[in-house]
Design a protein around this motif. Structure first.
Motif, PDB file in Angstrom:
ATOM      1  N   ASP A 138      22.061  -5.553 -46.364  1.00 15.86           N
ATOM      2  CA  ASP A 138      22.524  -6.929 -46.131  1.00 15.86           C
ATOM      3  C   ASP A 138      22.454  -7.742 -47.415  1.00 15.86           C
ATOM      4  O   ASP A 138      23.313  -8.591 -47.674  1.00 15.86           O
ATOM      5  N   GLY A 139      21.464  -7.482 -48.248  1.00 15.93           N
ATOM      6  CA  GLY A 139      21.377  -8.141 -49.547  1.00 15.93           C
ATOM      7  C   GLY A 139      22.533  -7.744 -50.442  1.00 15.93           C
ATOM      8  O   GLY A 139      23.071  -8.577 -51.179  1.00 15.93           O
ATOM      9  N   GLU A 140      22.904  -6.481 -50.382  1.00 12.46           N
ATOM     10  CA  GLU A 140      24.052  -6.009 -51.149  1.00 12.46           C
ATOM     11  C   GLU A 140      25.334  -6.697 -50.684  1.00 12.46           C
ATOM     12  O   GLU A 140      26.180  -7.065 -51.495  1.00 12.46           O
ATOM     13  N   LEU A 141      25.472  -6.869 -49.382  1.00 10.99           N
ATOM     14  CA  LEU A 141      26.648  -7.539 -48.837  1.00 10.99           C
ATOM     15  C   LEU A 141      26.695  -8.998 -49.301  1.00 10.99           C
ATOM     16  O   LEU A 141      27.757  -9.500 -49.673  1.00 10.99           O
ATOM     17  N   GLU A 142      25.554  -9.661 -49.326  1.00 14.25           N
ATOM     18  CA  GLU A 142      25.496 -11.035 -49.814  1.00 14.25           C
ATOM     19  C   GLU A 142      25.844 -11.100 -51.298  1.00 14.25           C
ATOM     20  O   GLU A 142      26.522 -12.031 -51.745  1.00 14.25           O
ATOM     21  N   LEU A 143      25.398 -10.110 -52.063  1.00 13.94           N
ATOM     22  CA  LEU A 143      25.724 -10.060 -53.486  1.00 13.94           C
ATOM     23  C   LEU A 143      27.227  -9.868 -53.688  1.00 13.94           C
ATOM     24  O   LEU A 143      27.834 -10.510 -54.549  1.00 13.94           O
ATOM     25  N   ALA A 144      27.834  -9.019 -52.883  1.00 16.72           N
ATOM     26  CA  ALA A 144      29.290  -8.824 -52.953  1.00 16.72           C
ATOM     27  C   ALA A 144      30.007 -10.131 -52.623  1.00 16.72           C
ATOM     28  O   ALA A 144      30.983 -10.495 -53.296  1.00 16.72           O
ATOM     29  N   ASP A 145      29.522 -10.850 -51.614  1.00 16.79           N
ATOM     30  CA  ASP A 145      30.113 -12.153 -51.272  1.00 16.79           C
ATOM     31  C   ASP A 145      30.003 -13.124 -52.452  1.00 16.79           C
ATOM     32  O   ASP A 145      30.935 -13.872 -52.745  1.00 16.79           O
ATOM     33  N   TYR A 146      28.865 -13.109 -53.114  1.00 14.73           N
ATOM     34  CA  TYR A 146      28.659 -13.972 -54.283  1.00 14.73           C
ATOM     35  C   TYR A 146      29.690 -13.648 -55.363  1.00 14.73           C
ATOM     36  O   TYR A 146      30.314 -14.550 -55.923  1.00 14.73           O
ATOM     37  N   TYR A 147      29.875 -12.367 -55.658  1.00 16.74           N
ATOM     38  CA  TYR A 147      30.835 -11.982 -56.693  1.00 16.74           C
ATOM     39  C   TYR A 147      32.270 -12.333 -56.287  1.00 16.74           C
ATOM     40  O   TYR A 147      33.069 -12.740 -57.131  1.00 16.74           O
ATOM     41  N   LEU A 148      32.589 -12.202 -55.017  1.00 17.12           N
ATOM     42  CA  LEU A 148      33.921 -12.606 -54.556  1.00 17.12           C
ATOM     43  C   LEU A 148      34.114 -14.114 -54.730  1.00 17.12           C
ATOM     44  O   LEU A 148      35.188 -14.570 -55.113  1.00 17.12           O
ATOM     45  N   LEU A 149      33.070 -14.862 -54.459  1.00 19.34           N
ATOM     46  CA  LEU A 149      33.131 -16.311 -54.648  1.00 19.34           C
ATOM     47  C   LEU A 149      33.309 -16.650 -56.133  1.00 19.34           C
ATOM     48  O   LEU A 149      34.152 -17.476 -56.490  1.00 19.34           O
ATOM     49  N   MET A 150      32.541 -16.002 -56.995  1.00 21.67           N
ATOM     50  CA  MET A 150      32.653 -16.245 -58.432  1.00 21.67           C
ATOM     51  C   MET A 150      34.059 -15.898 -58.920  1.00 21.67           C
ATOM     52  O   MET A 150      34.612 -16.599 -59.760  1.00 21.67           O
ATOM     53  N   PHE A 151      34.623 -14.833 -58.383  1.00 19.30           N
ATOM     54  CA  PHE A 151      35.983 -14.438 -58.747  1.00 19.30           C
ATOM     55  C   PHE A 151      36.969 -15.544 -58.409  1.00 19.30           C
ATOM     56  O   PHE A 151      37.877 -15.847 -59.167  1.00 19.30           O
ATOM     57  N   SER A 152      36.791 -16.182 -57.278  1.00 19.51           N
ATOM     58  CA  SER A 152      37.792 -17.112 -56.763  1.00 19.51           C
ATOM     59  C   SER A 152      37.608 -18.559 -57.217  1.00 19.51           C
ATOM     60  O   SER A 152      38.439 -19.402 -56.900  1.00 19.51           O
ATOM     61  N   LEU A 153      36.565 -18.852 -57.950  1.00 21.32           N
ATOM     62  CA  LEU A 153      36.304 -20.247 -58.328  1.00 21.32           C
ATOM     63  C   LEU A 153      37.378 -20.843 -59.228  1.00 21.32           C
ATOM     64  O   LEU A 153      37.701 -22.015 -59.113  1.00 21.32           O
ATOM     65  N   ASN A 154      37.939 -20.076 -60.123  1.00 23.15           N
ATOM     66  CA  ASN A 154      38.952 -20.592 -61.041  1.00 23.15           C
ATOM     67  C   ASN A 154      40.265 -19.863 -60.775  1.00 23.15           C
ATOM     68  O   ASN A 154      40.456 -18.733 -61.213  1.00 23.15           O
ATOM     69  N   VAL A 155      41.159 -20.512 -60.066  1.00 27.49           N
ATOM     70  CA  VAL A 155      42.419 -19.894 -59.667  1.00 27.49           C
ATOM     71  C   VAL A 155      43.288 -19.550 -60.876  1.00 27.49           C
ATOM     72  O   VAL A 155      43.957 -18.520 -60.893  1.00 27.49           O
ATOM     73  N   GLU A 156      43.252 -20.397 -61.890  1.00 23.01           N
ATOM     74  CA  GLU A 156      44.087 -20.162 -63.066  1.00 23.01           C
ATOM     75  C   GLU A 156      43.602 -18.979 -63.903  1.00 23.01           C
ATOM     76  O   GLU A 156      44.401 -18.292 -64.522  1.00 23.01           O
ATOM     77  N   GLU A 157      42.292 -18.774 -63.931  1.00 25.37           N
ATOM     78  CA  GLU A 157      41.717 -17.653 -64.666  1.00 25.37           C
ATOM     79  C   GLU A 157      40.653 -16.978 -63.810  1.00 25.37           C
ATOM     80  O   GLU A 157      39.465 -17.188 -64.002  1.00 25.37           O
ATOM     81  N   PRO A 158      41.075 -16.145 -62.865  1.00 27.86           N
ATOM     82  CA  PRO A 158      40.093 -15.490 -61.989  1.00 27.86           C
ATOM     83  C   PRO A 158      39.159 -14.582 -62.789  1.00 27.86           C
ATOM     84  O   PRO A 158      39.553 -13.990 -63.794  1.00 27.86           O
ATOM     85  N   ASP A 159      37.927 -14.507 -62.343  1.00 28.30           N
ATOM     86  CA  ASP A 159      36.896 -13.711 -62.996  1.00 28.30           C
ATOM     87  C   ASP A 159      37.024 -12.254 -62.537  1.00 28.30           C
ATOM     88  O   ASP A 159      36.458 -11.859 -61.519  1.00 28.30           O
ATOM     89  N   LEU A 160      37.777 -11.476 -63.290  1.00 29.73           N
ATOM     90  CA  LEU A 160      38.035 -10.089 -62.901  1.00 29.73           C
ATOM     91  C   LEU A 160      36.787  -9.216 -62.975  1.00 29.73           C
ATOM     92  O   LEU A 160      36.660  -8.249 -62.232  1.00 29.73           O
ATOM     93  N   GLU A 161      35.849  -9.576 -63.829  1.00 29.78           N
ATOM     94  CA  GLU A 161      34.592  -8.826 -63.909  1.00 29.78           C
ATOM     95  C   GLU A 161      33.806  -8.961 -62.601  1.00 29.78           C
ATOM     96  O   GLU A 161      33.259  -7.993 -62.092  1.00 29.78           O
ATOM     97  N   SER A 162      33.785 -10.170 -62.048  1.00 34.58           N
ATOM     98  CA  SER A 162      33.114 -10.379 -60.761  1.00 34.58           C
ATOM     99  C   SER A 162      33.821  -9.614 -59.655  1.00 34.58           C
ATOM    100  O   SER A 162      33.169  -9.055 -58.767  1.00 34.58           O
TER     101      SER A 162
END
Length: 64
Positions: free
Chosen positions: A3-27
């Motif tokens: 479940d912690g891993e799933l929350e971490l994946a959610d965090y990275y998906l959120l970080m990816f989506s924060l900047n629409v013009e320059e999405p964080d592909l590493e996240s």
């Protein structure tokens, strides 16, 4: 734990989506790695929904 891993994946998906013009592909890559590992271990509704979201994101990126 898984479940912690799933929350971490959610965090990275959120970080990816924060900047629409320059999405964080590493996240996005980090989220993908976590989700693929979780999918190997368990294939419940939570994991499958995130994998589907990831696939939709990747498909949209390819179409850009």
């Amino acid at each position: 734990d898984e479940d912690g891993e799933l929350e971490l994946a959610d965090y990275y998906l959120l970080m990816f989506s924060l900047n629409v013009e320059e999405p964080d592909l590493e996240s996005l890559d980090k989220a993908k790695d976590i989700l693929m590992n979780l999918f190997k271990v368990r294939q419940d509704e939570k994991v499958i929904s995130r994998v589907n979201m990831l696939l939709n994101i990747m498909k949209a990126l390819e179409e850009m």
